[in-house]
Scaffold this active site. Structure first.
Site, PDB file in Angstrom:
ATOM      1  N   LYS A 148     -24.311 -39.178  94.030  1.00  0.00           N
ATOM      2  CA  LYS A 148     -23.254 -38.303  94.529  1.00  0.00           C
ATOM      3  C   LYS A 148     -23.659 -37.774  95.907  1.00  0.00           C
ATOM      4  O   LYS A 148     -24.854 -37.736  96.193  1.00  0.00           O
ATOM      5  CB  LYS A 148     -22.987 -37.165  93.552  1.00  0.00           C
ATOM      6  N   HIS A 178     -26.107 -37.256  86.814  1.00  0.00           N
ATOM      7  CA  HIS A 178     -27.256 -37.076  85.927  1.00  0.00           C
ATOM      8  C   HIS A 178     -26.934 -36.183  84.730  1.00  0.00           C
ATOM      9  O   HIS A 178     -27.655 -36.197  83.740  1.00  0.00           O
ATOM     10  CB  HIS A 178     -28.489 -36.593  86.699  1.00  0.00           C
ATOM     11  N   ASP A 235     -19.020 -29.882  95.022  1.00  0.00           N
ATOM     12  CA  ASP A 235     -20.409 -30.183  94.684  1.00  0.00           C
ATOM     13  C   ASP A 235     -20.642 -30.235  93.169  1.00  0.00           C
ATOM     14  O   ASP A 235     -21.481 -30.992  92.702  1.00  0.00           O
ATOM     15  CB  ASP A 235     -21.302 -29.105  95.322  1.00  0.00           C
ATOM     16  N   HIS A 240     -19.772 -32.956  87.852  1.00  0.00           N
ATOM     17  CA  HIS A 240     -20.479 -32.566  86.626  1.00  0.00           C
ATOM     18  C   HIS A 240     -19.582 -31.844  85.608  1.00  0.00           C
ATOM     19  O   HIS A 240     -19.533 -32.212  84.439  1.00  0.00           O
ATOM     20  CB  HIS A 240     -21.660 -31.649  86.952  1.00  0.00           C
ATOM     21  N   LYS A 331     -23.921 -20.151  92.429  1.00  0.00           N
ATOM     22  CA  LYS A 331     -25.313 -20.021  92.865  1.00  0.00           C
ATOM     23  C   LYS A 331     -25.703 -18.555  92.905  1.00  0.00           C
ATOM     24  O   LYS A 331     -24.846 -17.682  92.978  1.00  0.00           O
ATOM     25  CB  LYS A 331     -25.459 -20.636  94.252  1.00  0.00           C
TER      26      LYS A 331
END
Ligand code: NAD
Length: 484
Positions: A148, A178, A235, A240, A331
């Site tokens: 990615k 992943h 992102d 994901h 984050k």
């Protein structure tokens, strides 16, 4: 329980970007673990290929140091380290020029499984694919592994797919996420489809809502300018979180087979409703005494990019109509946690009276920090004094349930790389899935870009903006506490 190591065919694995961060931190330590597990045939070779000028000896030293840092257990295994490093060699190549390609062509064998890991920036995917063919290195059986970000919107993802398709078939392309390589994610499928208990309840009639959380404690310092072009939606959510949502929401595939699974995931993405402005909360973390704010780290005081996002998502199909999926990722949050929580509905009637009611059942699928699955069930509180109910966890933490085997679960990267060598695409994203995910994501991003809306500032070390809590409170629900 004896761990079963399934042997793979002999292979040549070329890691483009073999000196980079990802190669040193994840790919090569992962391969080292597989080597130690006896899963690497004697004749297999790993070839690092990158821009730096170095020879085999210098490359082995570099990777030896990486093992020391990122696979510290290797310090006590000098013979294994030496044996593994012996498999490594290095070729200097320029992805955008001609240097090194004829050398690489001589090294890569045609009579073993060939895999090419593109652990480089996305602008080099096309040039690498082109040169592998121009120099007659790749064959119709070769596999390429793509990291990615796979595009930054639908248009760029389509362009990338088209470029790769000029040189490789879909069956040769392994787009890695992943998260799909995590033991728990596969266990989620085993729990769902290997037991009769869950599937009959796995729908809007019995599931109140689902929460998917990926919380990080780190900020973007060091790569702020790069991250600022992307943000949490691109992102994390587009890949994901959407992949996790698909695995929870998909219909049972007819077989655990690549296209059967990916067809079902694609149907989920296509059934996602558009998201309205009041179903999204975006945030940027503030500074602390010792750490910079998002805006400072991004070196862009006017940035509109989010370091946090929460969304309420609906799936328009028979199974899920009326059950919201709440997604959040950010984050500099309080704890590092990745988990999916499936909240079941309350019992329709409490025979013990309203005071005795306890919380509804919840299935918690935890990916980080400690992988495991936990089901909360209601039992009677022990002792005299009437019928008081409590919620207790039925814990399926692998380390405890499976003994030493549960503790030694392979890391996501090592499992996925071995799947590439085996030619198993089940846990990799197909091109149409990636495009469908962008087709859903693009209008949401466009919505706030057009509005020029600033993300809300939230405290570092918190659970995110207050507005994200309100997103659930409005529906009479609340987020599960982020705690490790
Ligand atoms: P990096 O900058 O640390 O390494 C880049 C590698 O590419 C180096 O080995 C460099 O020599 C090589 N390279 C650059 N230009 C080249 C050229 N013209 N010819 C040949 N080689 C060239 O990057 P990274 O962090 O290892 O990331 C690699 C890829 O993986 C990126 O696409 C990134 O988005 C993705 N990724 C990284 C991580 C991570 O944790 N680092 C996680 C997920 C995805």
């Amino acid at each position: 329980m004896v761990s079963r190591v399934i042997p793979v065919d002999s292979f040549d694995l070329v890691i483009f970007g073999g000196t980079g961060d990802l190669a040193r931190r994840k790919i090569l330590p992962g391969l080292f673990h597989r080597f130690c597990a006896g899963q690497m045939p004697d004749t297999s070779c790993i070839i690092g290929a990158a821009r730096a000028d170095m020879d085999d000896v210098a490359y082995r030293t570099l990777i030896g140091e990486a093992l020391d840092e990122f696979a510290p257990e290797s310090r006590a295994m000098p013979d294994d380290v030496a044996g593994f490093l012996d498999r490594l060699s290095y070729v200097r190549v320029d992805a955008t020029g001609d240097a090194g390609w004829s050398h690489l062509a001589k090294k890569v064998r045609k009579d073993v499984v060939q895999a090419f890991y593109f652990s480089v920036g996305p602008s080099l995917f096309g040039p690498l694919a082109e040169r592998l063919h121009a120099h007659a290195i790749a064959t119709s059986q070769s596999r390429i592994v793509i990291e990615k970000p796979f595009g930054r919107d639908l248009q760029s993802a389509r362009a990338l797919n088209a470029t790769l398709a000029e040189h490789f078939t879909e069956e040769q392309i392994y787009r890695i996420d992943h998260y799909l390589g995590k033991e728990t994610v596969q266990n989620l499928m085993a729990v769902r489809f290997g037991n009769v208990l869950f599937e009959p309840l796995w729908n809007a009639q019995y599931i109140d809502h689902v929460q998917i959380t990926v919380a990080e404690t780190v900020g973007v310092a060091g790569r702020g300018a790069y991250y600022d072009k992307s943000g949490a939606m691109r992102d994390m959510v587009q890949n994901h979180l959407m992949q996790l949502l698909c695995l929870i929401a998909m219909e049972p595939p007819s077989f655990f087979e690549p296209n059967a699974v990916r067809d079902e995931k694609l149907k989920v993405i296509r059934a996602l409703d558009p998201v309205a402005a009041d179903q999204v909360v975006r945030g940027q973390y503030k500074a602390t005494r010792n750490t910079p704010s998002y805006l400072e780290a991004a070196e862009n005081p006017d940035s509109l990019t989010e370091s946090y996002i929460a969304l309420k998502v609906h799936i328009s199909n028979w199974r899920w109509k009326g059950t919201p999926f709440y997604l959040r990722t950010g984050k500099r949050l309080k704890s590092r946690v990745s988990e999916i929580v499936v909240h079941f509905k309350e019992t329709p009637h409490s025979i013990f009276g309203d005071e005795a009611r306890s919380a509804a059942n919840a299935l918690v699928i935890r990916l980080q920090p400690d992988e495991g699955i936990e089901l909360s069930v209601t039992i009677k509180e022990p002792g005299p004094g009437g019928m008081r109910l409590v919620n207790v966890p039925l814990d399926m933490t692998f380390a405890e349930a499976l003994g030493p085997d549960g503790e030694n679960v392979p890391d996501a990267y090592e499992r996925l790389i071995m799947d590439v060598i085996r030619g198993n695409q089940t846990l990799f994203m197909r091109g149409d899935e990636v495009e469908a995910a962008w087709a859903w994501t693009d209008p949401i991003i466009e919505m706030w870009t057009t509005a020029g809306k600033k993300p809300i500032q939230y405290d570092s070390g918190s659970t995110g903006p207050e507005e994200a809590m309100i997103l659930l409170h409005r529906d009479g629900r609340r987020w599960r506490e982020i705690e490790t």
